[in-house]
Design a protein around this motif. Structure first.
Motif, mmCIF file in Angstrom:
data_model
loop_
_atom_site.group_PDB
_atom_site.id
_atom_site.type_symbol
_atom_site.label_atom_id
_atom_site.label_comp_id
_atom_site.label_asym_id
_atom_site.label_seq_id
_atom_site.Cartn_x
_atom_site.Cartn_y
_atom_site.Cartn_z
ATOM 1 N N GLU A 19 0.824 -1.208 0.000
ATOM 2 C CA GLU A 19 0.000 0.000 0.000
ATOM 3 C C GLU A 19 0.861 1.262 0.000
ATOM 4 O OE1 GLU A 19 -0.383 -2.562 2.007
ATOM 5 O OE2 GLU A 19 -2.206 -3.420 1.111
ATOM 6 N N VAL A 20 1.934 1.256 0.779
ATOM 7 C CA VAL A 20 2.811 2.428 0.845
ATOM 8 C C VAL A 20 3.511 2.649 -0.490
ATOM 9 C CG1 VAL A 20 4.888 3.372 1.924
ATOM 10 C CG2 VAL A 20 3.145 2.260 3.329
ATOM 11 N N LEU B 221 2.140 6.563 -7.087
ATOM 12 C CA LEU B 221 1.035 7.232 -7.775
ATOM 13 C C LEU B 221 0.943 8.706 -7.383
ATOM 14 C CD1 LEU B 221 -1.787 4.529 -7.677
ATOM 15 C CD2 LEU B 221 -0.286 5.154 -9.578
ATOM 16 N N ARG B 222 1.250 9.024 -6.127
ATOM 17 C CA ARG B 222 1.235 10.425 -5.708
ATOM 18 C C ARG B 222 2.266 11.233 -6.484
ATOM 19 N NH1 ARG B 222 4.193 13.707 -3.440
ATOM 20 N NH2 ARG B 222 5.772 12.107 -3.099
ATOM 21 N N PHE B 223 3.468 10.671 -6.631
ATOM 22 C CA PHE B 223 4.514 11.378 -7.369
ATOM 23 C C PHE B 223 4.155 11.521 -8.846
ATOM 24 C CE2 PHE B 223 8.210 10.999 -10.159
ATOM 25 C CZ PHE B 223 8.887 12.164 -9.825
ATOM 26 N N VAL B 224 3.642 10.453 -9.444
ATOM 27 C CA VAL B 224 3.287 10.506 -10.864
ATOM 28 C C VAL B 224 2.162 11.508 -11.101
ATOM 29 C CG1 VAL B 224 2.376 9.162 -12.798
ATOM 30 C CG2 VAL B 224 4.090 8.160 -11.289
ATOM 31 N N GLU C 208 1.346 13.474 -14.756
ATOM 32 C CA GLU C 208 -0.057 13.071 -14.672
ATOM 33 C C GLU C 208 -0.557 12.377 -15.934
ATOM 34 O OE1 GLU C 208 0.199 17.204 -16.293
ATOM 35 O OE2 GLU C 208 1.064 16.119 -14.609
ATOM 36 N N GLY C 209 0.070 12.648 -17.070
ATOM 37 C CA GLY C 209 -0.355 11.995 -18.305
ATOM 38 C C GLY C 209 -0.060 10.508 -18.335
ATOM 39 N N HIS C 210 0.855 10.049 -17.471
ATOM 40 C CA HIS C 210 1.220 8.630 -17.427
ATOM 41 C C HIS C 210 0.615 7.922 -16.216
ATOM 42 C CE1 HIS C 210 3.893 9.431 -20.697
ATOM 43 N NE2 HIS C 210 4.712 10.170 -19.986
#
Length: 249
Positions: A119-120, A126-129, A134-136
């Motif tokens: 989970e971490v 996903l937070r960083f992306v 954000e497009g990926h």
């Protein structure tokens, strides 16, 4: 002879892509001989999602209804990979700025004070992306879903997984660029004197480098011990007290 099934397949021996056609309906397996190295390959078109069994570099892409010319163009595009044009583009265009650290990889695994949970890892990536790329986001989420193990990982396991995950994203980035709908963009001039292959290869390099750094940051955060955190906290308190004292002078 009518063609009911068609697509692209990749030879596991020489990694050469080539179109395939079949008159069979509901084809489950492919048996072909490579036109480049003459190696014979047998591969299942629909593989089990369990991840068990032998692994192979052979790949099959289904393209129902695609014309022969379209399949030939897609195969040629896949054979002309982005990674081979990135270096050539730099030689031809000396004005391209270097991407510092593009080949960086962590040399060794870190010793975790506690295992990193699934989970971490998923939430931090996903937070960083979402913040930077954000497009990926959908691409990374899909790669995490298929590659992230269920159990928590220690330092060595996370180090090995990070490398395999980066490689998976590297290939997934290329995979989206060879579809029939967007394949022509690779030959377009995206910027003056910079075609699609050169431009996208540099974008991919920056993307993978950011992912590697994010994974290493996760590893460092898991390697911090309670003793180190208490020590840093004492330093912060001392710095705050000293700062307040200096303001009173």
């Amino acid at each position: 002879m009518s063609t009911l099934s068609s697509g692209i397949w990749r030879c596991p021996a020489c990694m050469h892509h080539q179109p395939w056609f079949s008159s069979k309906k509901g084809l489950k397996a492919l048996d072909r001989r490579c036109s480049k190295c003459s190696e014979r390959t047998r591969v299942l078109i629909e593989r089990s999602g369990s991840g068990q069994g032998r692994t192979s570099d052979a790949r099959v892409w289904m393209r129902p209804g695609a014309s022969e010319d379209a399949l030939i163009r897609e195969a040629a595009s896949r054979n002309h990979a982005l990674k081979s044009t990135a270096k050539e583009g730099v030689k031809e265009q000396s004005d391209l700025p270097p991407i510092w650290g593009v080949n960086w990889r962590p040399e060794a695994a870190l010793e975790f004070s506690k295992p990193l949970s699934r989970e971490v890892i998923r939430s931090e990536i996903l937070r960083f992306v979402a913040e930077r790329w954000e497009g990926h986001l959908k691409l990374v989420a899909s790669a995490l879903e298929s590659n992230l193990p269920i159990k928590s990982m220690d330092g060595n396991e996370f180090h090995n997984w990070s490398e395999s995950f980066s490689k998976c994203l590297y290939e997934a980035f290329d995979e989206r660029l060879h579809d029939l709908e967007v394949g022509d963009v690779l030959e377009m001039e995206i910027m003056p004197r910079r075609d699609g292959r050169t431009y996208l290869s540099r974008r991919r390099s920056r993307f993978i480098l950011d992912i590697r750094l994010t994974l290493r940051r996760l590893a460092h955060s898991a390697a911090v011990t309670l003793k180190q955190r208490l020590k840093w906290h004492r330093w912060m308190v001392r710095t705050k007290i000293l700062d307040e004292h200096l303001k009173d002078l």
